[in-house]
Design a protein around this motif. Sequence first.
Motif, mmCIF file in Angstrom:
data_model
loop_
_atom_site.group_PDB
_atom_site.id
_atom_site.type_symbol
_atom_site.label_atom_id
_atom_site.label_comp_id
_atom_site.label_asym_id
_atom_site.label_seq_id
_atom_site.Cartn_x
_atom_site.Cartn_y
_atom_site.Cartn_z
ATOM 1 N N GLU A 34 0.813 -1.142 0.104
ATOM 2 C CA GLU A 34 -0.150 -0.087 -0.018
ATOM 3 C C GLU A 34 0.785 1.160 0.005
ATOM 4 O O GLU A 34 2.010 1.551 0.571
ATOM 5 C CB GLU A 34 -0.780 0.072 1.252
ATOM 6 C CG GLU A 34 -2.018 -0.986 1.187
ATOM 7 C CD GLU A 34 -1.811 -2.454 1.853
ATOM 8 O OE1 GLU A 34 -2.198 -3.339 1.423
ATOM 9 O OE2 GLU A 34 -0.516 -2.521 2.319
ATOM 10 N N SER A 36 -0.964 4.510 -0.699
ATOM 11 C CA SER A 36 -1.978 5.641 -0.504
ATOM 12 C C SER A 36 -3.066 5.511 0.289
ATOM 13 O O SER A 36 -3.099 4.399 0.682
ATOM 14 C CB SER A 36 -2.509 6.138 -1.907
ATOM 15 O OG SER A 36 -3.327 5.045 -2.363
ATOM 16 N N PHE A 37 -3.730 6.484 0.931
ATOM 17 C CA PHE A 37 -4.851 6.477 1.726
ATOM 18 C C PHE A 37 -5.849 5.314 1.186
ATOM 19 O O PHE A 37 -6.642 4.680 1.615
ATOM 20 C CB PHE A 37 -5.576 7.644 1.792
ATOM 21 C CG PHE A 37 -4.856 8.374 3.080
ATOM 22 C CD1 PHE A 37 -4.776 7.730 4.271
ATOM 23 C CD2 PHE A 37 -4.208 9.620 2.883
ATOM 24 C CE1 PHE A 37 -4.044 8.557 5.338
ATOM 25 C CE2 PHE A 37 -3.410 10.254 3.784
ATOM 26 C CZ PHE A 37 -3.338 9.670 4.989
ATOM 27 N N ASP A 38 -6.095 5.687 -0.431
ATOM 28 C CA ASP A 38 -6.823 4.707 -1.210
ATOM 29 C C ASP A 38 -6.616 3.224 -1.039
ATOM 30 O O ASP A 38 -7.543 2.347 -0.845
ATOM 31 C CB ASP A 38 -7.248 5.053 -2.545
ATOM 32 C CG ASP A 38 -7.928 6.354 -2.661
ATOM 33 O OD1 ASP A 38 -8.851 6.647 -1.722
ATOM 34 O OD2 ASP A 38 -7.683 7.041 -3.723
ATOM 35 N N ASP A 39 -5.279 2.957 -1.116
ATOM 36 C CA ASP A 39 -4.836 1.438 -0.746
ATOM 37 C C ASP A 39 -5.057 1.034 0.645
ATOM 38 O O ASP A 39 -5.608 0.018 0.727
ATOM 39 C CB ASP A 39 -3.252 1.528 -1.200
ATOM 40 C CG ASP A 39 -2.844 1.910 -2.327
ATOM 41 O OD1 ASP A 39 -3.856 1.760 -3.733
ATOM 42 O OD2 ASP A 39 -1.685 2.110 -2.757
ATOM 43 N N LYS A 41 -7.486 2.146 2.593
ATOM 44 C CA LYS A 41 -9.071 1.970 2.716
ATOM 45 C C LYS A 41 -9.202 0.680 2.077
ATOM 46 O O LYS A 41 -10.286 -0.199 2.562
ATOM 47 C CB LYS A 41 -9.752 3.104 1.869
ATOM 48 C CG LYS A 41 -9.554 4.476 2.673
ATOM 49 C CD LYS A 41 -10.506 5.356 1.889
ATOM 50 C CE LYS A 41 -10.303 6.794 2.490
ATOM 51 N NZ LYS A 41 -10.968 7.916 1.727
ATOM 52 N N SER A 42 -8.703 0.128 0.949
ATOM 53 C CA SER A 42 -9.045 -1.128 0.264
ATOM 54 C C SER A 42 -8.768 -2.149 1.029
ATOM 55 O O SER A 42 -9.226 -3.190 1.376
ATOM 56 C CB SER A 42 -8.108 -1.174 -0.992
ATOM 57 O OG SER A 42 -8.493 -2.179 -1.548
ATOM 58 N N ARG A 43 -7.543 -1.987 1.707
ATOM 59 C CA ARG A 43 -6.982 -3.069 2.642
ATOM 60 C C ARG A 43 -8.006 -3.227 3.987
ATOM 61 O O ARG A 43 -8.084 -4.407 4.594
ATOM 62 C CB ARG A 43 -5.562 -2.933 3.281
ATOM 63 C CG ARG A 43 -5.058 -3.714 4.317
ATOM 64 C CD ARG A 43 -3.612 -4.298 3.630
ATOM 65 N NE ARG A 43 -3.137 -5.087 4.774
ATOM 66 C CZ ARG A 43 -1.828 -5.593 4.764
ATOM 67 N NH1 ARG A 43 -1.236 -5.080 3.640
ATOM 68 N NH2 ARG A 43 -1.467 -6.482 5.672
#
Length: 66
Positions: A34, A36-39, A41-43
């Motif tokens: 990961e 980024s923050f989006d990564d 959030k996905s995790r």
Amino acid sequence: MFNFIRQVQIACDFAVRCIARLKGVEPPSHANDEKSFDDLKSRIAKAQAYIQSATKAEIDAARASL
């Protein structure tokens, strides 16, 4: 103290591994890539989905086999 990304990874891994052990199965592995923050959030979403997928019957069955 680890950086924020690593802290999120560890928290997700801990929660998923706890559920996997309660279910009596091997925990799934993640790449820890990961960035980024989006990564993140996905995790977190994947960890939540795994945790919520555990049923009482799975945990009881694993406990009964001990």
